[in-house]
Design a protein around this motif. Structure first.
Motif, short mmCIF file in Angstrom:
data_model
loop_
_atom_site.label_atom_id
_atom_site.label_comp_id
_atom_site.label_asym_id
_atom_site.label_seq_id
_atom_site.Cartn_x
_atom_site.Cartn_y
_atom_site.Cartn_z
N UNK A 276 0.86 -1.18 0.00
CA UNK A 276 0.00 0.00 0.00
C UNK A 276 0.89 1.23 0.00
N UNK A 277 0.75 2.06 -1.02
CA UNK A 277 1.54 3.27 -1.14
C UNK A 277 0.58 4.45 -1.10
N UNK A 278 0.74 5.27 -0.06
CA UNK A 278 -0.14 6.43 0.14
C UNK A 278 -1.61 6.04 0.08
N UNK A 279 -1.93 4.91 0.71
CA UNK A 279 -3.32 4.49 0.83
C UNK A 279 -3.87 3.69 -0.33
N UNK A 280 -3.12 3.53 -1.40
CA UNK A 280 -3.59 2.78 -2.57
C UNK A 280 -2.78 1.50 -2.72
N UNK A 281 -3.48 0.40 -2.99
CA UNK A 281 -2.81 -0.88 -3.18
C UNK A 281 -2.13 -0.92 -4.54
N UNK A 282 -0.90 -1.42 -4.54
CA UNK A 282 -0.13 -1.57 -5.78
C UNK A 282 0.43 -2.99 -5.83
N UNK A 283 0.27 -3.65 -6.97
CA UNK A 283 0.91 -4.94 -7.16
C UNK A 283 2.31 -4.67 -7.70
N UNK A 284 3.31 -5.16 -6.99
CA UNK A 284 4.70 -4.90 -7.34
C UNK A 284 5.48 -6.21 -7.35
N UNK A 285 6.66 -6.17 -7.94
CA UNK A 285 7.51 -7.36 -7.98
C UNK A 285 8.12 -7.62 -6.62
N UNK A 286 8.39 -8.87 -6.32
CA UNK A 286 9.07 -9.22 -5.07
C UNK A 286 10.42 -8.53 -5.02
N UNK B 211 9.77 2.12 -5.17
CA UNK B 211 8.39 2.46 -4.81
C UNK B 211 8.17 3.96 -4.91
N UNK B 212 9.14 4.75 -4.50
CA UNK B 212 9.02 6.21 -4.62
C UNK B 212 8.86 6.59 -6.08
N UNK C 237 3.47 1.95 2.83
CA UNK C 237 4.47 2.96 2.50
C UNK C 237 3.79 4.32 2.38
N UNK C 238 4.34 5.31 3.06
CA UNK C 238 3.86 6.67 2.93
C UNK C 238 4.98 7.50 2.32
N UNK C 239 4.68 8.16 1.19
CA UNK C 239 5.64 9.01 0.52
C UNK C 239 5.12 10.44 0.63
N UNK C 240 5.90 11.29 1.29
CA UNK C 240 5.50 12.67 1.52
C UNK C 240 6.45 13.60 0.79
N UNK C 241 5.91 14.62 0.14
CA UNK C 241 6.74 15.59 -0.54
C UNK C 241 6.53 16.96 0.09
#
Length: 66
Positions: free
Chosen positions: A4-14, A21-22, A57-61
């Motif tokens: 989960x990145x910034x509240x949204x689910x993302x399918x990513x590679x292992x 992710x950023x 994961x939370x990404x803040x700018x």
């Protein structure tokens, strides 16, 4: 795997790293802070910190303004 990145689910590679992710969200890396599961990850550790299934994961700018 799903993270989960910034509240949204993302399918990513292992084995995806924090740095990768950023880049899913932004090409900008200055003025960016990242936390994984509520723990801040320093910029120097982004490339070596691998994410695991179900990590949050939370990404803040930084934003300038007045």
């Amino acid at each position: 795997m799903i993270v989960t990145i910034n509240g949204a689910a993302h399918e990513v590679v292992d084995g995806i790293t924090v740095a990768q992710a950023v880049r899913i969200l932004t090409a900008v890396t200055t003025g960016v802070a990242v936390a994984v599961n509520d723990e801040v990850v320093t910029r120097g550790a982004w490339d070596s910190t691998a994410l695991r299934d179900r990590d949050r994961v939370e990404v803040l700018t930084a934003v300038q303004g007045g």
